[in-house]
Design a protein around this motif. Sequence first.
Motif, short mmCIF file in Angstrom:
data_model
loop_
_atom_site.label_atom_id
_atom_site.label_comp_id
_atom_site.label_asym_id
_atom_site.label_seq_id
_atom_site.Cartn_x
_atom_site.Cartn_y
_atom_site.Cartn_z
N ALA A 166 -48.80 -19.74 39.46
CA ALA A 166 -48.24 -18.38 39.51
C ALA A 166 -47.63 -18.04 38.16
CB ALA A 166 -47.18 -18.28 40.61
N ASP A 167 -47.26 -16.77 37.99
CA ASP A 167 -46.58 -16.28 36.79
C ASP A 167 -47.34 -16.67 35.53
OD1 ASP A 167 -44.68 -15.07 35.23
OD2 ASP A 167 -43.24 -16.73 35.34
N GLN A 168 -48.62 -16.25 35.48
CA GLN A 168 -49.47 -16.54 34.31
C GLN A 168 -49.49 -18.03 33.98
OE1 GLN A 168 -47.99 -13.90 31.26
NE2 GLN A 168 -49.25 -12.20 31.98
N ASP A 169 -49.60 -18.83 35.01
CA ASP A 169 -49.72 -20.29 34.92
C ASP A 169 -48.44 -20.98 34.44
OD1 ASP A 169 -52.35 -19.87 35.66
OD2 ASP A 169 -53.07 -19.86 33.60
N ARG A 170 -47.34 -20.24 34.37
CA ARG A 170 -46.08 -20.86 33.94
C ARG A 170 -45.36 -21.56 35.08
NH1 ARG A 170 -45.58 -15.96 30.69
NH2 ARG A 170 -44.36 -15.01 32.37
N LYS A 171 -45.75 -21.30 36.31
CA LYS A 171 -45.08 -21.90 37.47
C LYS A 171 -46.12 -22.51 38.41
CE LYS A 171 -41.08 -18.73 37.57
NZ LYS A 171 -41.44 -17.91 36.40
N VAL A 172 -45.69 -23.56 39.11
CA VAL A 172 -46.50 -24.18 40.15
C VAL A 172 -45.72 -24.14 41.45
CG1 VAL A 172 -47.56 -26.30 40.99
CG2 VAL A 172 -47.75 -25.69 38.58
N CYS A 173 -46.36 -23.64 42.50
CA CYS A 173 -45.74 -23.60 43.83
C CYS A 173 -46.27 -24.77 44.65
CB CYS A 173 -46.07 -22.29 44.54
SG CYS A 173 -45.58 -20.81 43.65
N SER A 174 -45.38 -25.48 45.31
CA SER A 174 -45.77 -26.58 46.21
C SER A 174 -45.15 -26.33 47.57
CB SER A 174 -45.32 -27.93 45.65
OG SER A 174 -43.89 -27.99 45.55
N LEU A 175 -45.92 -26.60 48.61
CA LEU A 175 -45.47 -26.34 49.98
C LEU A 175 -45.76 -27.55 50.83
CD1 LEU A 175 -44.38 -24.30 52.11
CD2 LEU A 175 -46.75 -23.57 52.46
N ASP A 176 -44.76 -27.96 51.65
CA ASP A 176 -44.98 -29.08 52.55
C ASP A 176 -45.13 -28.60 53.99
OD1 ASP A 176 -42.39 -28.70 53.67
OD2 ASP A 176 -41.48 -30.09 52.25
#
Length: 584
Positions: free
Chosen positions: A267-277
């Motif tokens: 996300a955010d132009q590849d500046r962030k990674v979201c992880s979900l459990d």
Amino acid sequence: KVKLRILVEANGVTYEKSLEATHELLKPFINKLNVCYCLRQVHSLNHKLILTQSLIQSINQSINQSINQSNLLFVHALDVEGLFRISGSQADLLARKALFDKGDVQLSKDDSPHMITGLVKIFLRELQEPLCTAALYDTFLASAGSLDSIKRSIGQLPVHNRNLLQHLIHFLTFVSNNSHVNLMNHSNLGRIFGPNLFWKRQEEGAPKMDMNQLQATSERTNTITEKLIVNYDEMFDEPLASATSGRLTLQAKMLGHKKSVQWLALADQDRKVCSLDTLGLLKIWDSQTHKLITEFSVCEQGALIYSMITTSTDTIWTATSQSVCIWQLNGKLIGEAPGEAYSLCESPCGDVWVGGAQVMSIYSLRDIPKQAGTSPIKPIGTDLFNQNMFVLALVAVGKNRVWGCSSNKSLYVWDAKTKEMLKTIEIPEKRPKRITYVETEDSETVWVGGDEGVIQIINAKTYEVMNKIDNGGWDKIFVLTTIGSREVWSATWDIVVRVWDPKTRELTAEIKGYHADAISAILEVPNLKGGAECSNIWFGSYDKSISTYQLRSKDGSGESSKWSNANAKRSNVKPIRIGFTSRG
């Protein structure tokens, strides 16, 4: 290190020699001794070398066991509170130390982490001289204020001391980076390991240091150790061989999820990674530094989570047994659509397709509000399916197609613009749940896998099944994804990630990462700083952890292959008439 005792008898006199070194250094020495022994026999010298083959096998076995068990703490104990600070049972510690002294180095994941870390500290304390050597003790103390000076001091260490120090500090960086879980930051670790790495025996007749001197010296050794942990990459130029598996070099391991990590997205132009459990805890990380930015829950207790994606508008979509929810990156809920949903996909036309129970719903991103709770979320189209049919996975294919695999052993192909169904393809797979689009210079294929562990490869233009990769003993397929445009990666129940050539459909590599359970999510993340390290790989696992790796290309240049999704320019979303459905 291995201890070797040699007895030589010559002319009625017995000579004894003890050596201590690594197996790699001793092996050529042993070979040389054997050669010398044979030559001396030719010259009628009565030499007897007591070094049996069983001893050599025992040395080899002990070293191999030690190497195989060296990752126990990394895989199973990074989340243990007070790691290295809390002492284990003294009785167990002394008993295990006695076994180690006899060469029995058996360890298992059932052993107490505090007992294992206690052995590490005992080993460092009982060395004949400190790991950083007595000769360099004053040099290290004088370098405490300068990173360059500390690095030069490390360069003066004997090669084996330097290698062991690097292994130790490398591991401590992972402990420190997860201090939010184990409560052991670099400062705590510095206080523990400073006295174990830097000490000097008091010479006879030398005046004893007073308490102030001892305290000042202790503070400096702790500071040096702390700086080694914080500045590991600057202190050691070459990556550890033990942290490299094929083309992957370990970078970080992140803890904090309470259940299996099954979804990762950029996300955010590849500046962030979201992880979900699977418990519904969503964490957002800095994609470059691996630092946690924020976290929030995306579902009510008891809801089952089936899928998560991020879109070109930087919204997070989650599909659960209760609803589809849309979130801002700061954790605020934008909107919700009730009803069970299994799969999510952003189409090439800027719509989000949602596969639910017997229904497909389509939402235009143009109609999604940017602020939380400003208007209801309604689909622009729906399509009803047969009873008991569920779309378990969706993928965008080419410029204007959406493919979905369903619970009734069928693949569906839609036109992303008109929303019309173009094709239904029967496949011999009970529960096809993983699907990915692979584009090469001369072909476009769709790869489908599921619970039976079989991978079906279908021509994206002719809809013909081109190849079938049978279950090779790995059981269920949890991940099918493209890395660049040159490889397909799959993750399976046997904790192995397999790399496939999309042209030949042949297996090119097998990767077993630093996880205690199967890999459940794989994400390619660009290195925004550029340079040689152009691509990173993130693994999410059923063991509740995330690990990241630097990916080198096949030729070893470090350059990443062409991106299939990340860094691609998003096309403008064309207006779509409200109410337009796949039924026209």
